[in-house]
Design an enzyme around this catalytic site. Structure first.
Site, short mmCIF file in Angstrom:
data_model
loop_
_atom_site.label_atom_id
_atom_site.label_comp_id
_atom_site.label_asym_id
_atom_site.label_seq_id
_atom_site.Cartn_x
_atom_site.Cartn_y
_atom_site.Cartn_z
N PHE A 1 0.84 -1.20 0.00
CA PHE A 1 0.00 0.00 0.00
C PHE A 1 0.87 1.25 0.00
CE2 PHE A 1 0.83 -0.92 4.44
CZ PHE A 1 1.00 0.33 5.03
N CYS A 2 0.26 2.35 -0.43
CA CYS A 2 0.91 3.66 -0.42
C CYS A 2 -0.19 4.71 -0.29
CB CYS A 2 1.76 3.86 -1.67
SG CYS A 2 0.85 3.65 -3.21
N THR A 3 0.11 5.96 -0.55
CA THR A 3 -0.87 7.03 -0.32
C THR A 3 -2.10 6.88 -1.20
OG1 THR A 3 0.97 8.51 0.21
CG2 THR A 3 -1.17 9.53 -0.20
N GLY B 1 -2.05 4.75 -4.24
CA GLY B 1 -2.01 3.56 -5.04
C GLY B 1 -0.98 3.53 -6.15
N ILE C 1 -4.14 4.30 0.64
CA ILE C 1 -4.66 4.68 1.96
C ILE C 1 -5.86 5.61 1.83
CG2 ILE C 1 -4.10 5.85 4.13
CD1 ILE C 1 -1.16 5.03 3.62
#
Length: 258
Positions: A182-184, A186, A211
């Site tokens: 995951f990241c901010t 995508g 997220i």
């Protein structure tokens, strides 16, 4: 009343004539009094924009007239004030630099999981086949300091180009786990997910929308803290409101001491 619409959007798609495209997009953004940053590359587009609701959605409608941008989806949030000072459109070599040219999300995405399905897995602690679930944070160390999923694995990296070596070093210990990167928003996971599959991590997924999409659809379940965003709001809480300044300052101080 929160009257400023904020959007984050990206799309991996082959683009050419970037200078011409930049000029047209800048004219449209300025006419609509939008502010923010757009990255244009040969592999696609990434944008963080803010402005009036009709103006910003009108720009997205204009952009989607171009068949290349029709699949573009935007994550929305709201603020009382304009979080950007100017309108910038930059030309880059990659949307997000990884230094692995063979990783091309446009040619096929890694497997992904929706926020609500991920919540089911995290509630249970396993995937649908009973395999333990490990969250893999692909962000830089300073972003992780703001907040992350409970018990998430992260590598204290300073830039995304360090991620491939970091995850490869943990390959053996994760072989029997289901991994969700995951990241901010995508975008980094579009590449990290493909890379993890490439090195043989076959039970790996990416969190669809990152997220911010998880906050939008699920909220705070299994997540601690806030999420750093790349504008003057600095960080958002799970209800997508701006993280109070005093809490952000305390978190920064704690991170510097650790």
């Amino acid at each position: 009343m929160k009257s400023i619409l904020n959007i984050a959007a990206y799309l991996f798609v082959s683009l050419d004539n970037l200078e011409e495209l930049r000029a047209k997009m800048l004219e449209q953004c300025n006419t609509r009094h939008l502010k923010g940053t757009i990255l244009l590359t040969g592999e696609g587009i990434n944008m963080f924009l803010a402005g009036g609701t009709d103006e910003l959605r009108g720009f997205l409608d204009w952009l989607r007239i171009d068949p290349r941008f029709q699949p573009l989806e935007a994550k929305e949030s709201w603020s009382e004030d304009q979080p950007f000072k100017k309108m910038l459109i930059k030309l880059k070599n990659e949307i997000i630099r990884m230094n692995h040219p063979a990783i091309r999300p446009e040619e096929g995405r890694a497997k992904f999981i929706s926020p609500k399905k991920l919540q089911e897995w995290l509630d249970r602690g396993t995937d649908d086949l009973g395999r333990p679930v490990v969250m893999v944070d692909t962000r830089n160390a300073f972003e992780v300091d703001y907040g992350t999923f409970e018990h998430a694995l992260h590598f204290n990296i300073e830039k995304f180009t360090e991620f491939p070596a970091a995850i490869s070093a943990h390959k053996e210990e994760l072989v029997d786990k289901t991994l969700v990167s995951f990241c901010t928003g995508g975008i980094r996971c579009e590449k990290s997910g493909l890379y993890m599959r490439e090195i043989g991590m076959e039970h790996s997924y990416q969190l669809e929308g990152g997220i911010l999409k998880y906050f939008e659809e699920v909220g705070s379940a299994h997540y601690k803290g806030s999420c750093f965003v790349f504008d003057e709001r600095e960080a958002l809480d799970p209800d997508l409101s701006i993280t109070p300044v005093e809490r952000t300052v305390r978190r920064k101080a704690k991170a510097e001491q650790s």
